[in-house]
Motif scaffolding. Structure first.
Motif, PDB file in Angstrom:
ATOM      1  N   MET A 186      -4.254   4.954  14.471  1.00 56.67           N
ATOM      2  CA  MET A 186      -3.903   4.529  13.121  1.00 56.67           C
ATOM      3  C   MET A 186      -4.986   4.928  12.134  1.00 56.67           C
ATOM      4  O   MET A 186      -6.167   4.592  12.319  1.00 56.67           O
ATOM      5  CB  MET A 186      -3.706   3.013  13.043  1.00 56.67           C
ATOM      6  CG  MET A 186      -3.393   2.518  11.610  1.00 56.67           C
ATOM      7  SD  MET A 186      -3.411   0.724  11.455  1.00 56.67           S
ATOM      8  CE  MET A 186      -1.888   0.320  12.301  1.00 56.67           C
ATOM      9  N   ASP A 187      -4.577   5.661  11.090  1.00 53.22           N
ATOM     10  CA  ASP A 187      -5.426   5.836   9.925  1.00 53.22           C
ATOM     11  C   ASP A 187      -5.239   4.574   9.090  1.00 53.22           C
ATOM     12  O   ASP A 187      -4.296   4.459   8.321  1.00 53.22           O
ATOM     13  CB  ASP A 187      -5.006   7.083   9.146  1.00 53.22           C
ATOM     14  CG  ASP A 187      -5.816   7.277   7.871  1.00 53.22           C
ATOM     15  OD1 ASP A 187      -6.657   6.405   7.556  1.00 53.22           O
ATOM     16  OD2 ASP A 187      -5.600   8.292   7.178  1.00 53.22           O
ATOM     17  N   GLY A 188      -6.129   3.636   9.294  1.00 49.70           N
ATOM     18  CA  GLY A 188      -6.037   2.346   8.614  1.00 49.70           C
ATOM     19  C   GLY A 188      -7.013   2.246   7.464  1.00 49.70           C
ATOM     20  O   GLY A 188      -7.650   1.201   7.279  1.00 49.70           O
ATOM     21  N   ALA A 189      -7.119   3.323   6.693  1.00 44.20           N
ATOM     22  CA  ALA A 189      -8.045   3.320   5.561  1.00 44.20           C
ATOM     23  C   ALA A 189      -7.834   2.098   4.678  1.00 44.20           C
ATOM     24  O   ALA A 189      -8.795   1.489   4.198  1.00 44.20           O
ATOM     25  CB  ALA A 189      -7.874   4.602   4.746  1.00 44.20           C
ATOM     26  N   ARG A 190      -6.559   1.724   4.467  1.00 42.80           N
ATOM     27  CA  ARG A 190      -6.242   0.547   3.655  1.00 42.80           C
ATOM     28  C   ARG A 190      -5.474  -0.489   4.481  1.00 42.80           C
ATOM     29  O   ARG A 190      -4.578  -1.158   3.968  1.00 42.80           O
ATOM     30  CB  ARG A 190      -5.426   0.968   2.421  1.00 42.80           C
ATOM     31  CG  ARG A 190      -6.195   1.859   1.449  1.00 42.80           C
ATOM     32  CD  ARG A 190      -5.385   2.156   0.194  1.00 42.80           C
ATOM     33  NE  ARG A 190      -6.151   2.905  -0.779  1.00 42.80           N
ATOM     34  CZ  ARG A 190      -6.161   4.241  -0.888  1.00 42.80           C
ATOM     35  NH1 ARG A 190      -5.416   4.963  -0.056  1.00 42.80           N
ATOM     36  NH2 ARG A 190      -6.881   4.845  -1.801  1.00 42.80           N
ATOM     37  N   VAL A 191      -5.823  -0.635   5.727  1.00 44.28           N
ATOM     38  CA  VAL A 191      -5.053  -1.530   6.600  1.00 44.28           C
ATOM     39  C   VAL A 191      -5.162  -2.988   6.172  1.00 44.28           C
ATOM     40  O   VAL A 191      -4.225  -3.776   6.358  1.00 44.28           O
ATOM     41  CB  VAL A 191      -5.478  -1.360   8.079  1.00 44.28           C
ATOM     42  CG1 VAL A 191      -6.870  -1.910   8.335  1.00 44.28           C
ATOM     43  CG2 VAL A 191      -4.449  -2.021   9.007  1.00 44.28           C
ATOM     44  N   PHE A 192      -6.276  -3.380   5.549  1.00 40.29           N
ATOM     45  CA  PHE A 192      -6.369  -4.766   5.088  1.00 40.29           C
ATOM     46  C   PHE A 192      -5.469  -5.012   3.884  1.00 40.29           C
ATOM     47  O   PHE A 192      -5.016  -6.139   3.671  1.00 40.29           O
ATOM     48  CB  PHE A 192      -7.822  -5.130   4.790  1.00 40.29           C
ATOM     49  CG  PHE A 192      -8.630  -5.395   6.035  1.00 40.29           C
ATOM     50  CD1 PHE A 192      -8.403  -6.532   6.797  1.00 40.29           C
ATOM     51  CD2 PHE A 192      -9.608  -4.506   6.457  1.00 40.29           C
ATOM     52  CE1 PHE A 192      -9.132  -6.780   7.955  1.00 40.29           C
ATOM     53  CE2 PHE A 192     -10.345  -4.737   7.606  1.00 40.29           C
ATOM     54  CZ  PHE A 192     -10.109  -5.876   8.360  1.00 40.29           C
ATOM     55  N   ASN A 193      -5.185  -3.967   3.097  1.00 38.50           N
ATOM     56  CA  ASN A 193      -4.155  -4.105   2.065  1.00 38.50           C
ATOM     57  C   ASN A 193      -2.809  -4.405   2.713  1.00 38.50           C
ATOM     58  O   ASN A 193      -2.005  -5.190   2.193  1.00 38.50           O
ATOM     59  CB  ASN A 193      -4.053  -2.838   1.218  1.00 38.50           C
ATOM     60  CG  ASN A 193      -5.265  -2.627   0.330  1.00 38.50           C
ATOM     61  OD1 ASN A 193      -6.208  -1.940   0.707  1.00 38.50           O
ATOM     62  ND2 ASN A 193      -5.240  -3.213  -0.854  1.00 38.50           N
TER      63      ASN A 193
ATOM     64  N   THR B 141      -2.286  -5.952   5.647  1.00 35.86           N
ATOM     65  CA  THR B 141      -2.243  -7.317   6.180  1.00 35.86           C
ATOM     66  C   THR B 141      -2.042  -8.338   5.069  1.00 35.86           C
ATOM     67  O   THR B 141      -1.282  -9.303   5.226  1.00 35.86           O
ATOM     68  CB  THR B 141      -3.518  -7.658   6.972  1.00 35.86           C
ATOM     69  OG1 THR B 141      -4.649  -7.632   6.105  1.00 35.86           O
ATOM     70  CG2 THR B 141      -3.736  -6.679   8.111  1.00 35.86           C
ATOM     71  N   VAL B 142      -2.723  -8.137   3.943  1.00 36.40           N
ATOM     72  CA  VAL B 142      -2.597  -9.078   2.832  1.00 36.40           C
ATOM     73  C   VAL B 142      -1.189  -9.038   2.240  1.00 36.40           C
ATOM     74  O   VAL B 142      -0.591 -10.073   1.945  1.00 36.40           O
ATOM     75  CB  VAL B 142      -3.654  -8.769   1.748  1.00 36.40           C
ATOM     76  CG1 VAL B 142      -3.380  -9.549   0.471  1.00 36.40           C
ATOM     77  CG2 VAL B 142      -5.051  -9.098   2.266  1.00 36.40           C
ATOM     78  N   ALA B 143      -0.645  -7.837   2.084  1.00 30.30           N
ATOM     79  CA  ALA B 143       0.682  -7.699   1.484  1.00 30.30           C
ATOM     80  C   ALA B 143       1.791  -8.164   2.415  1.00 30.30           C
ATOM     81  O   ALA B 143       2.762  -8.803   1.979  1.00 30.30           O
ATOM     82  CB  ALA B 143       0.916  -6.245   1.073  1.00 30.30           C
ATOM     83  N   ALA B 144       1.660  -7.859   3.704  1.00 27.02           N
ATOM     84  CA  ALA B 144       2.738  -8.152   4.651  1.00 27.02           C
ATOM     85  C   ALA B 144       2.648  -9.558   5.228  1.00 27.02           C
ATOM     86  O   ALA B 144       3.654 -10.109   5.683  1.00 27.02           O
ATOM     87  CB  ALA B 144       2.717  -7.129   5.787  1.00 27.02           C
ATOM     88  N   GLY B 145       1.441 -10.118   5.239  1.00 27.59           N
ATOM     89  CA  GLY B 145       1.277 -11.464   5.777  1.00 27.59           C
ATOM     90  C   GLY B 145       1.048 -11.515   7.263  1.00 27.59           C
ATOM     91  O   GLY B 145       0.996 -12.599   7.851  1.00 27.59           O
ATOM     92  N   TYR B 146       0.906 -10.349   7.922  1.00 26.52           N
ATOM     93  CA  TYR B 146       0.572 -10.385   9.339  1.00 26.52           C
ATOM     94  C   TYR B 146      -0.944 -10.257   9.511  1.00 26.52           C
ATOM     95  O   TYR B 146      -1.662  -9.854   8.600  1.00 26.52           O
ATOM     96  CB  TYR B 146       1.311  -9.327  10.149  1.00 26.52           C
ATOM     97  CG  TYR B 146       1.410  -7.935   9.558  1.00 26.52           C
ATOM     98  CD1 TYR B 146       0.295  -7.227   9.140  1.00 26.52           C
ATOM     99  CD2 TYR B 146       2.656  -7.298   9.463  1.00 26.52           C
ATOM    100  CE1 TYR B 146       0.394  -5.936   8.638  1.00 26.52           C
ATOM    101  CE2 TYR B 146       2.771  -6.009   8.953  1.00 26.52           C
ATOM    102  CZ  TYR B 146       1.625  -5.337   8.544  1.00 26.52           C
ATOM    103  OH  TYR B 146       1.718  -4.065   8.044  1.00 26.52           O
TER     104      TYR B 146
END
Length: 365
Positions: free
Chosen positions: A174-181, A183-188
């Motif tokens: 996973m290219d998770g450059a913005r993965v915390f965005n 998690t915050v947006a999706a709620g997981y």
């Protein structure tokens, strides 16, 4: 206008953030050592912290997201191998051909809505074990998508395609450059989203607000390979704790505040929807990336980008008519509210007198 001017509203990328005084203080007081030998206490703390958050075995600090992505690829693939990736994926589009240059790996690009892959897209794409063909070894996903529109993968969709990959003998990155965005947006949780992934690259210099740095997380075996690749790629570090301290601070303080960026992005999208000459669907804005199009009768994206720059607004061109605005911790609501009026002013004045390319350069970061 000079982008360094205090009045410049820089929406070109969340890579434009500057460290806060609190982050700078953490950097100045960081305990340091030789990371090349595993002796930097602050880097070690960062790697331990991210492993705990993602529920993974090991991690290695890197200079950039591109570097950590390429370290991940190298840990899974051999020269001549092939990876599967969306055609808009950062690894395929914006990393200078690094998979081929650094690891001899080719990218097989696939289509899909919003920059995301589905089972229907992937089925039948694994090459047979034939001496004439590249061997398909890896599935790469991007979460959130960049050029795909700032969207996050639904958890069930991501789990399905990763399960499919593993069932067919592929590894996942996973290219998770913005993965915390995401998690915050999706709620997981970050653990949930990373559970089906073998290696994850996370960038600290975007929404988390750090001056530089990325991390690759995975199994002990994969990270051992990746650490060797970091050395080969010229990324071995010494007293890297001065940077890692900023990353620790960001993980402890800057994740939940990403919701502010998402709220500002949605506000901007809603306001741009009323600007004549622009085309945007506000509901497409899920995170901190706002994509919109300019009417080609008015001019092209690069012309509008240049005209806005002169007015003190940084918004990047993403093609002939498409532009991208990116909210971040250095942009507040008051600044967002100024942007639509400035765009209207520019469009009313006219932008065709600006020297614009037929297709402008992408807002890459």
């Amino acid at each position: 206008m000079d982008p360094h001017s205090p009045s410049y509203i820089d929406l070109r990328s969340d890579t434009k953030t500057k460290p806060t005084p609190e982050m700078l203080q953490a950097m100045m007081t960081a305990e340091l050592g030789d990371d090349m030998n595993g002796e930097d206490p602050t880097v070690n703390r960062l790697e331990e912290l991210i492993c705990e958050m993602l529920d993974k075995e090991a991690a290695v600090f890197a200079c950039s997201g591109t570097q950590s992505n390429q370290m991940g690829l190298r840990s899974h693939c051999l020269p001549g191998d092939e990876l599967l990736i969306h055609e808009l994926g950062h690894i395929a589009m914006f990393e200078g051909g690094a998979p081929a240059i650094l690891s001899g790996v080719s990218c097989r690009t696939l289509t899909g809505d919003k920059g995301m892959l589905t089972l229907d897209t992937l089925r039948g794409k694994i090459r047979s074990n034939d001496q004439h063909l590249s061997q398909t070894r890896l599935l790469c996903v991007e979460n959130t998508t960049n050029a795909g529109g700032g969207h996050y993968y639904p958890l069930n969709q991501l789990t399905q395609i990763c399960d499919w990959a593993h069932e067919n003998g592929l590894k996942t990155h996973m290219d998770g450059a913005r993965v915390f965005n995401a998690t915050v947006a999706a709620g997981y949780s970050i653990k949930e989203i990373c559970a089906p992934i073998d290696t994850i690259s996370i960038c600290f210099s975007k929404g988390l607000g750090c001056p530089m740095g990325s991390v690759l997380v995975g199994s002990k075996e994969e990270i051992t390979k990746a650490r060797r690749s970091r050395k080969v790629f010229g990324g071995a570090l010494r007293q890297a704790g001065i940077v890692a301290a900023a990353c620790v601070y960001a993980l402890e303080n800057n994740i939940e505040r990403l919701q502010e960026d998402h709220d500002n992005a949605r506000l901007l999208a809603e306001q741009l929807a009323s600007v004549e000459g622009l085309s945007i669907n506000p509901s497409d804005t899920e995170t901190n990336l706002v994509f919109f199009d300019v009417d080609p009768e008015i001019g092209n994206a690069m012309q509008l980008s240049k005209a806005l720059h002169d007015k003190g607004v940084g918004i990047g061109a993403m093609g002939q008519t498409r532009l991208r605005a990116c909210t971040h911790l250095d942009i507040n609501r008051e600044q967002i509210e100024q942007v639509p009026a400035l765009i209207k002013d520019v469009l009313n004045t006219g932008i065709k007198n600006y020297q614009g390319l037929e297709t402008g350069p992408y807002a890459r970061g």
